[in-house]
Design a protein around this motif. Sequence first.
Motif, PDB file in Angstrom:
ATOM      1  N   ARG A 264       0.825  -1.205   0.000  1.00 20.99           N
ATOM      2  CA  ARG A 264       0.000   0.000   0.000  1.00 20.99           C
ATOM      3  C   ARG A 264       0.861   1.258   0.000  1.00 20.99           C
ATOM      4  O   ARG A 264       0.560   2.231  -0.710  1.00 20.99           O
ATOM      5  CB  ARG A 264      -0.924  -0.012   1.221  1.00 20.99           C
ATOM      6  N   ALA A 265       1.940   1.244   0.785  1.00 14.88           N
ATOM      7  CA  ALA A 265       2.834   2.398   0.829  1.00 14.88           C
ATOM      8  C   ALA A 265       3.543   2.582  -0.513  1.00 14.88           C
ATOM      9  O   ALA A 265       3.774   3.712  -0.959  1.00 14.88           O
ATOM     10  CB  ALA A 265       3.863   2.210   1.950  1.00 14.88           C
ATOM     11  N   PHE A 266       3.907   1.471  -1.171  1.00 17.91           N
ATOM     12  CA  PHE A 266       4.571   1.533  -2.475  1.00 17.91           C
ATOM     13  C   PHE A 266       3.675   2.234  -3.492  1.00 17.91           C
ATOM     14  O   PHE A 266       4.111   3.144  -4.204  1.00 17.91           O
ATOM     15  CB  PHE A 266       4.909   0.115  -2.960  1.00 17.91           C
ATOM     16  N   TYR A 267       2.411   1.825  -3.552  1.00 17.39           N
ATOM     17  CA  TYR A 267       1.504   2.485  -4.484  1.00 17.39           C
ATOM     18  C   TYR A 267       1.224   3.925  -4.039  1.00 17.39           C
ATOM     19  O   TYR A 267       1.051   4.819  -4.860  1.00 17.39           O
ATOM     20  CB  TYR A 267       0.191   1.719  -4.610  1.00 17.39           C
ATOM     21  N   GLY A 268       1.214   4.139  -2.720  1.00 13.82           N
ATOM     22  CA  GLY A 268       1.007   5.490  -2.217  1.00 13.82           C
ATOM     23  C   GLY A 268       2.109   6.443  -2.639  1.00 13.82           C
ATOM     24  O   GLY A 268       1.885   7.638  -2.798  1.00 13.82           O
ATOM     25  N   LYS A 269       3.319   5.912  -2.870  1.00 15.15           N
ATOM     26  CA  LYS A 269       4.454   6.757  -3.266  1.00 15.15           C
ATOM     27  C   LYS A 269       4.584   6.866  -4.782  1.00 15.15           C
ATOM     28  O   LYS A 269       4.875   7.935  -5.320  1.00 15.15           O
ATOM     29  CB  LYS A 269       5.749   6.202  -2.668  1.00 15.15           C
ATOM     30  N   TYR A 270       4.382   5.747  -5.477  1.00 17.28           N
ATOM     31  CA  TYR A 270       4.629   5.724  -6.922  1.00 17.28           C
ATOM     32  C   TYR A 270       3.347   5.575  -7.743  1.00 17.28           C
ATOM     33  O   TYR A 270       3.406   5.229  -8.917  1.00 17.28           O
ATOM     34  CB  TYR A 270       5.580   4.569  -7.269  1.00 17.28           C
ATOM     35  N   GLY A 271       2.201   5.844  -7.136  1.00 21.39           N
ATOM     36  CA  GLY A 271       0.926   5.634  -7.811  1.00 21.39           C
ATOM     37  C   GLY A 271       0.744   6.437  -9.086  1.00 21.39           C
ATOM     38  O   GLY A 271       0.037   6.002 -10.001  1.00 21.39           O
ATOM     39  N   GLU A 272       1.377   7.607  -9.181  1.00 20.67           N
ATOM     40  CA  GLU A 272       1.231   8.432 -10.378  1.00 20.67           C
ATOM     41  C   GLU A 272       1.824   7.746 -11.605  1.00 20.67           C
ATOM     42  O   GLU A 272       1.422   8.014 -12.734  1.00 20.67           O
ATOM     43  CB  GLU A 272       1.907   9.791 -10.159  1.00 20.67           C
ATOM     44  N   GLN A 273       2.801   6.866 -11.382  1.00 18.66           N
ATOM     45  CA  GLN A 273       3.484   6.190 -12.494  1.00 18.66           C
ATOM     46  C   GLN A 273       2.913   4.800 -12.774  1.00 18.66           C
ATOM     47  O   GLN A 273       3.372   4.111 -13.669  1.00 18.66           O
ATOM     48  CB  GLN A 273       4.978   6.071 -12.174  1.00 18.66           C
ATOM     49  N   ILE A 274       1.923   4.368 -11.977  1.00 21.77           N
ATOM     50  CA  ILE A 274       1.397   3.009 -12.089  1.00 21.77           C
ATOM     51  C   ILE A 274      -0.101   3.069 -12.350  1.00 21.77           C
ATOM     52  O   ILE A 274      -0.831   3.788 -11.661  1.00 21.77           O
ATOM     53  CB  ILE A 274       1.663   2.196 -10.799  1.00 21.77           C
ATOM     54  N   ASP A 275      -0.556   2.312 -13.341  1.00 17.58           N
ATOM     55  CA  ASP A 275      -1.983   2.212 -13.617  1.00 17.58           C
ATOM     56  C   ASP A 275      -2.636   1.326 -12.556  1.00 17.58           C
ATOM     57  O   ASP A 275      -2.234   0.180 -12.356  1.00 17.58           O
ATOM     58  CB  ASP A 275      -2.203   1.617 -15.010  1.00 17.58           C
ATOM     59  N   LEU A 276      -3.651   1.859 -11.875  1.00 20.61           N
ATOM     60  CA  LEU A 276      -4.301   1.128 -10.786  1.00 20.61           C
ATOM     61  C   LEU A 276      -4.902  -0.186 -11.272  1.00 20.61           C
ATOM     62  O   LEU A 276      -4.803  -1.220 -10.599  1.00 20.61           O
ATOM     63  CB  LEU A 276      -5.382   1.993 -10.137  1.00 20.61           C
ATOM     64  N   GLU A 277      -5.521  -0.161 -12.457  1.00 18.79           N
ATOM     65  CA  GLU A 277      -6.145  -1.362 -13.005  1.00 18.79           C
ATOM     66  C   GLU A 277      -5.118  -2.483 -13.185  1.00 18.79           C
ATOM     67  O   GLU A 277      -5.346  -3.635 -12.798  1.00 18.79           O
ATOM     68  CB  GLU A 277      -6.801  -1.029 -14.353  1.00 18.79           C
ATOM     69  N   HIS A 278      -3.973  -2.135 -13.774  1.00 15.83           N
ATOM     70  CA  HIS A 278      -2.926  -3.128 -14.008  1.00 15.83           C
ATOM     71  C   HIS A 278      -2.336  -3.633 -12.695  1.00 15.83           C
ATOM     72  O   HIS A 278      -2.027  -4.824 -12.554  1.00 15.83           O
ATOM     73  CB  HIS A 278      -1.828  -2.530 -14.889  1.00 15.83           C
ATOM     74  N   PHE A 279      -2.161  -2.711 -11.743  1.00 19.26           N
ATOM     75  CA  PHE A 279      -1.578  -3.078 -10.455  1.00 19.26           C
ATOM     76  C   PHE A 279      -2.490  -4.048  -9.700  1.00 19.26           C
ATOM     77  O   PHE A 279      -2.034  -5.032  -9.111  1.00 19.26           O
ATOM     78  CB  PHE A 279      -1.328  -1.817  -9.628  1.00 19.26           C
ATOM     79  N   MET A 280      -3.793  -3.780  -9.748  1.00 23.82           N
ATOM     80  CA  MET A 280      -4.744  -4.663  -9.074  1.00 23.82           C
ATOM     81  C   MET A 280      -4.832  -6.017  -9.767  1.00 23.82           C
ATOM     82  O   MET A 280      -4.922  -7.060  -9.114  1.00 23.82           O
ATOM     83  CB  MET A 280      -6.124  -4.002  -9.017  1.00 23.82           C
ATOM     84  N   THR A 281      -4.785  -6.011 -11.092  1.00 24.50           N
ATOM     85  CA  THR A 281      -4.824  -7.273 -11.836  1.00 24.50           C
ATOM     86  C   THR A 281      -3.618  -8.135 -11.500  1.00 24.50           C
ATOM     87  O   THR A 281      -3.737  -9.336 -11.223  1.00 24.50           O
ATOM     88  CB  THR A 281      -4.865  -6.996 -13.351  1.00 24.50           C
ATOM     89  N   GLY A 282      -2.430  -7.521 -11.499  1.00 30.21           N
ATOM     90  CA  GLY A 282      -1.213  -8.253 -11.138  1.00 30.21           C
ATOM     91  C   GLY A 282      -1.258  -8.767  -9.711  1.00 30.21           C
ATOM     92  O   GLY A 282      -0.802  -9.889  -9.431  1.00 30.21           O
ATOM     93  N   SER A 283      -1.837  -7.970  -8.824  1.00 33.94           N
ATOM     94  CA  SER A 283      -1.942  -8.387  -7.422  1.00 33.94           C
ATOM     95  C   SER A 283      -2.878  -9.579  -7.270  1.00 33.94           C
ATOM     96  O   SER A 283      -2.610 -10.500  -6.485  1.00 33.94           O
ATOM     97  CB  SER A 283      -2.442  -7.217  -6.568  1.00 33.94           C
ATOM     98  N   CYS A 284      -3.980  -9.572  -8.007  1.00 33.82           N
ATOM     99  CA  CYS A 284      -4.914 -10.708  -7.955  1.00 33.82           C
ATOM    100  C   CYS A 284      -4.244 -11.992  -8.438  1.00 33.82           C
ATOM    101  O   CYS A 284      -4.404 -13.057  -7.842  1.00 33.82           O
ATOM    102  CB  CYS A 284      -6.149 -10.420  -8.806  1.00 33.82           C
ATOM    103  N   ILE A 285      -3.486 -11.889  -9.528  1.00 34.97           N
ATOM    104  CA  ILE A 285      -2.784 -13.068 -10.069  1.00 34.97           C
ATOM    105  C   ILE A 285      -1.749 -13.565  -9.070  1.00 34.97           C
ATOM    106  O   ILE A 285      -1.622 -14.772  -8.823  1.00 34.97           O
ATOM    107  CB  ILE A 285      -2.130 -12.721 -11.419  1.00 34.97           C
ATOM    108  N   LEU A 286      -0.998 -12.638  -8.451  1.00 36.16           N
ATOM    109  CA  LEU A 286      -0.009 -13.022  -7.441  1.00 36.16           C
ATOM    110  C   LEU A 286      -0.682 -13.678  -6.242  1.00 36.16           C
ATOM    111  O   LEU A 286      -0.158 -14.642  -5.665  1.00 36.16           O
ATOM    112  CB  LEU A 286       0.787 -11.790  -6.998  1.00 36.16           C
ATOM    113  N   CYS A 287      -1.854 -13.173  -5.875  1.00 37.07           N
ATOM    114  CA  CYS A 287      -2.600 -13.748  -4.742  1.00 37.07           C
ATOM    115  C   CYS A 287      -3.019 -15.182  -5.044  1.00 37.07           C
ATOM    116  O   CYS A 287      -2.918 -16.068  -4.185  1.00 37.07           O
ATOM    117  CB  CYS A 287      -3.826 -12.885  -4.439  1.00 37.07           C
ATOM    118  N   ILE A 288      -3.482 -15.414  -6.267  1.00 36.96           N
ATOM    119  CA  ILE A 288      -3.870 -16.781  -6.663  1.00 36.96           C
ATOM    120  C   ILE A 288      -2.664 -17.715  -6.602  1.00 36.96           C
ATOM    121  O   ILE A 288      -2.758 -18.852  -6.107  1.00 36.96           O
ATOM    122  CB  ILE A 288      -4.484 -16.762  -8.078  1.00 36.96           C
ATOM    123  N   ILE A 289      -1.511 -17.248  -7.077  1.00 37.53           N
ATOM    124  CA  ILE A 289      -0.277 -18.042  -7.017  1.00 37.53           C
ATOM    125  C   ILE A 289       0.085 -18.350  -5.561  1.00 37.53           C
ATOM    126  O   ILE A 289       0.488 -19.468  -5.216  1.00 37.53           O
ATOM    127  CB  ILE A 289       0.876 -17.303  -7.718  1.00 37.53           C
TER     128      ILE A 289
END
Length: 435
Positions: A264-289
């Motif tokens: 959460r802190a990582f996205y809080g710092k670099y969120g302007e450079q990261i697409d939220l949709e992509h970040f959440m999608t990647g997080s869901c896939i990592l969670c499944i793994i």
Amino acid sequence: MDKSYNKTLYACFIGYIVQAIVNNFVPLLFMTFHSSYGIPMTRITLLITFNFGLQLLVDVLSVTFVDRIGYRVSMIIAHLCAVTGFVFLTILPDICRSAFTGLLIAVAVYAVGGGLLEVLVSPIVEACPTKNKEKAMSLLHSFYCWGHVAVVLVSTFFFQMFGIQYWKIMACIWAVVPFVNMIFFTKVPIASLMNEGEKGLTVKQLFHNKIFWVLMVMTICAGASEQAVSQWASTFAETGLGVSKTIGDLAGPMLFALLMGSARAFYGKYGEQIDLEHFMTGSCILCIIAYFCISLVPSPIVGFIGCALCGLSVGIMWPGVFSKAAAYVAKGGTAMFALLALAGDIGCSGGPTVVGMVSSVLDNNLKIGILSGVIFPVLLLTGMTDDENETKSQKYQTDKNFKFNDTLHTSRCTARENETYLRYTFFIGAKFVCF
């Protein structure tokens, strides 16, 4: 952003630390309550159920009064309840006829504060005139994780240094945090989610919004994905690291909370450079793994690593859904955030319940129980696709209507121009005939 609103953000960050204190301090004292007051463990564990159950009730009821009395008054009440509850915790068990009744009253009072905080903090941050609201929301939710870590580490250190018999002093020390933050909230500026003269959507209007229901399911899945593994983190630490239960109780939940807060802190710092949709999608896939590592790989160490990866992956889920809700549901207002908080709490209680029920049916096989919980990140991933498609559909319909109106407007303008031209031609012809 007006610099004065930085103070509002800081007060909201502390507000989530207060909620972490409310939820995580008393469970550290269960054995002490059992030995000091002679209360059976079966009744003591009811304190957790009662705490979260009352917070759920507050989530529902807050829809009816928060907008009427305002965010500031509601925040002051929330912090006052937290302070009062912790003070009652040190007094009521000794003066009530039943120590358990005293504990129950204390928990009830601070649970009201915890429930209100959960409803209020997110919309207050969303209303602040920040440049990137997704960043602010993610950073806000990281402070619950830091609060959780701080409560366990500071309290454990205090008990080791001075003895568990002085837990009442520790409770009073923690009560200082909501007291100070209550004073902050009497002074900081608080913006409104709605523009002047506007009203937020009613519960009935929200219930007729398809995207809102998708977001509700996503929030349930976010809470369930987190707690379905978090509740068993100490068990994975004990078996994976080969440590004692005491160390496991610290290492497992602490690592899970640290990694969740870090995401959460990582996205809080670099969120302007990261697409939220992509970040959440990647997080869901990592969670499944992570779920597959825990449930399908026989190595205890891999299971522990999977537990840690789960903490990292679920970090963005809850704040991400809140940010999407604020962006997709115009004028959702306090009612939307209250209902989303309710959905998250349902997920937090439902996730571990599903894992526990499946495990008990299959001869207490925890790995299979965790495997059944993979349905939550899978549903969340599916919900994100549904959510995006529905939003695109609404946008297409809006654009289509706009193009139709634009075409209609152009046709009308052309007709008026032709009419004007004909009138002018007729006037000139008439003038020529007459003169």
